[in-house]
Scaffold this motif. Structure first.
Motif, PDB file in Angstrom:
ATOM      1  N   SER A 102      16.086  34.479  34.186  1.00  0.00           N
ATOM      2  CA  SER A 102      16.840  34.146  32.982  1.00  0.00           C
ATOM      3  C   SER A 102      18.252  34.710  33.052  1.00  0.00           C
ATOM      4  O   SER A 102      18.460  35.880  33.392  1.00  0.00           O
ATOM      5  N   GLY A 103      19.221  33.841  32.743  1.00  0.00           N
ATOM      6  CA  GLY A 103      20.605  34.261  32.691  1.00  0.00           C
ATOM      7  C   GLY A 103      21.348  34.240  34.011  1.00  0.00           C
ATOM      8  O   GLY A 103      22.562  34.429  34.036  1.00  0.00           O
ATOM      9  N   TRP A 104      20.644  33.991  35.118  1.00  0.00           N
ATOM     10  CA  TRP A 104      21.297  34.040  36.424  1.00  0.00           C
ATOM     11  C   TRP A 104      22.072  32.760  36.692  1.00  0.00           C
ATOM     12  O   TRP A 104      21.637  31.655  36.365  1.00  0.00           O
ATOM     13  N   THR A 105      23.208  32.924  37.326  1.00  0.00           N
ATOM     14  CA  THR A 105      23.963  31.779  37.821  1.00  0.00           C
ATOM     15  C   THR A 105      23.455  31.395  39.204  1.00  0.00           C
ATOM     16  O   THR A 105      22.783  32.190  39.894  1.00  0.00           O
ATOM     17  N   ALA A 106      23.786  30.185  39.638  1.00  0.00           N
ATOM     18  CA  ALA A 106      23.460  29.778  41.000  1.00  0.00           C
ATOM     19  C   ALA A 106      24.166  30.688  41.998  1.00  0.00           C
ATOM     20  O   ALA A 106      23.599  31.055  43.037  1.00  0.00           O
ATOM     21  N   ALA A 107      25.405  31.069  41.680  1.00  0.00           N
ATOM     22  CA  ALA A 107      26.154  31.948  42.573  1.00  0.00           C
ATOM     23  C   ALA A 107      25.437  33.278  42.765  1.00  0.00           C
ATOM     24  O   ALA A 107      25.398  33.826  43.880  1.00  0.00           O
ATOM     25  N   ARG A 108      24.852  33.805  41.702  1.00  0.00           N
ATOM     26  CA  ARG A 108      24.129  35.082  41.811  1.00  0.00           C
ATOM     27  C   ARG A 108      22.835  34.923  42.606  1.00  0.00           C
ATOM     28  O   ARG A 108      22.396  35.860  43.282  1.00  0.00           O
ATOM     29  N   MET A 109      22.228  33.742  42.529  1.00  0.00           N
ATOM     30  CA  MET A 109      20.974  33.518  43.247  1.00  0.00           C
ATOM     31  C   MET A 109      21.159  33.409  44.758  1.00  0.00           C
ATOM     32  O   MET A 109      20.236  33.714  45.517  1.00  0.00           O
ATOM     33  N   VAL A 110      22.340  32.958  45.181  1.00  0.00           N
ATOM     34  CA  VAL A 110      22.534  32.637  46.599  1.00  0.00           C
ATOM     35  C   VAL A 110      22.094  33.764  47.537  1.00  0.00           C
ATOM     36  O   VAL A 110      21.320  33.527  48.473  1.00  0.00           O
ATOM     37  N   HIS A 128      16.573  23.995  39.701  1.00  0.00           N
ATOM     38  CA  HIS A 128      17.384  23.695  38.522  1.00  0.00           C
ATOM     39  C   HIS A 128      18.267  24.899  38.254  1.00  0.00           C
ATOM     40  O   HIS A 128      17.828  25.913  37.709  1.00  0.00           O
ATOM     41  N   ALA A 129      19.502  24.826  38.685  1.00  0.00           N
ATOM     42  CA  ALA A 129      20.449  25.929  38.517  1.00  0.00           C
ATOM     43  C   ALA A 129      21.839  25.340  38.336  1.00  0.00           C
ATOM     44  O   ALA A 129      22.084  24.183  38.652  1.00  0.00           O
ATOM     45  N   GLY A 130      22.739  26.175  37.833  1.00  0.00           N
ATOM     46  CA  GLY A 130      24.114  25.742  37.615  1.00  0.00           C
ATOM     47  C   GLY A 130      24.542  25.761  36.162  1.00  0.00           C
ATOM     48  O   GLY A 130      25.738  25.836  35.868  1.00  0.00           O
ATOM     49  N   THR A 131      23.580  25.705  35.250  1.00  0.00           N
ATOM     50  CA  THR A 131      23.918  25.718  33.823  1.00  0.00           C
ATOM     51  C   THR A 131      24.682  26.980  33.459  1.00  0.00           C
ATOM     52  O   THR A 131      25.721  26.929  32.779  1.00  0.00           O
ATOM     53  N   ASN A 132      24.183  28.135  33.896  1.00  0.00           N
ATOM     54  CA  ASN A 132      24.835  29.397  33.547  1.00  0.00           C
ATOM     55  C   ASN A 132      26.200  29.547  34.207  1.00  0.00           C
ATOM     56  O   ASN A 132      27.092  30.194  33.653  1.00  0.00           O
TER      57      ASN A 132
END
Length: 249
Positions: A102-110, A128-132
């Motif tokens: 929750s709350g993570w951006t795609a950039a943070r997940m990379v 499903h990422a990118g919304t944040n």
């Protein structure tokens, strides 16, 4: 252990070792995290990967889309094993594993994605990422670039997995223009990965449900999550070559 099981275990270990060597040092897991498990025949390993919608914010009673997706696939005779390092959901959901943050951006997940995928070895990733990213002011171009890098990490860790990448389904009225641009960029990202030999598809969910079906203006409500689950199920079954139950379409 039967000979066939020993052979399969060896194959899995070899694939994991090769994938591990291909990962950037930042997201290589510790040795103890690399799996020695084998697949259960006939079961599809599905990794729900994303942020709060993957966790199920907006409809905790259904774990977002995960419970209706499980029910739909089970009704169509598709056996799945949700995989991921997180676990949450209602008692009605037989398998509560996922990779939602929750709350993570795609950039943070990379930087973390390779380790997550290597540990789980999914057959299918529901991304499903990118919304944040958009909510926090990232441009559509930067968000698409983050998702491109994220896919690089997925395929370095599990080269033969199939990724179903959904677009942003939250309304995001203040980011409407960048949301629309992202929906234009992501099919190109998917196409570039297919050209590189990866198995990935993009699903445009920009008009999947109206803003009135959200729980809080951002996250899907229970009915909208059922719609999302149907989209995931359709794409999983198409990938597997499974005919849906009579009357489904």
């Amino acid at each position: 252990m039967r000979p066939s099981r020993r052979i399969l275990t060896g194959v899995v270990a070899t694939v994991a070792a090769v994938a591990l060597s291909a990962l950037p040092a930042a997201d290589r897991p510790e040795d103890a995290e690399v799996p020695a498990a084998v697949d259960e025949p006939g079961v599809v390993r599905v990794m729900p990967l994303g942020a709060s919608s993957t966790v199920g914010v907006g409809s905790p009673a259904t774990a977002g889309y995960r419970l209706p997706l499980w029910q739909r696939l089970a009704a169509d005779g598709v056996r799945i094993d949700y995989v991921g390092s997180r676990s949450s959901g209602p008692d009605a959901l037989p398998d509560t594993d996922h990779e939602g943050r929750s709350g993570w951006t795609a950039a943070r997940m990379v930087p973390m994605t390779g380790g997550w995928v290597l540990a789980a070895q999914p057959d299918v990733v529901l991304l499903h990422a990118g919304t944040n990213d958009l909510l926090q002011g990232a441009s559509a171009r930067a968000t698409a670039a983050s998702l491109d890098r994220l896919l690089d990490r997925v395929f370095a860790a599990a080269p033969h997995t199939h990724v179903i990448m959904a677009g942003v389904w939250a309304p995001l009225p203040k980011q409407r223009a960048e949301r629309a641009r992202l929906a234009e960029y992501l099919p190109r990202v998917a196409a570039a990965h297919r050209a590189a030999g990866h198995s990935v598809e993009f699903v445009d969910t920009a008009t999947l449900f109206p803003a009135g079906r959200t729980a809080d203006g951002l996250h899907a409500g229970p009915g909208a999550y059922r719609t999302i689950a149907s989209v995931w199920a359709d794409r999983i079954e198409a990938h597997l070559g499974v005919r849906p139950a009579t009357g489904r379409r």
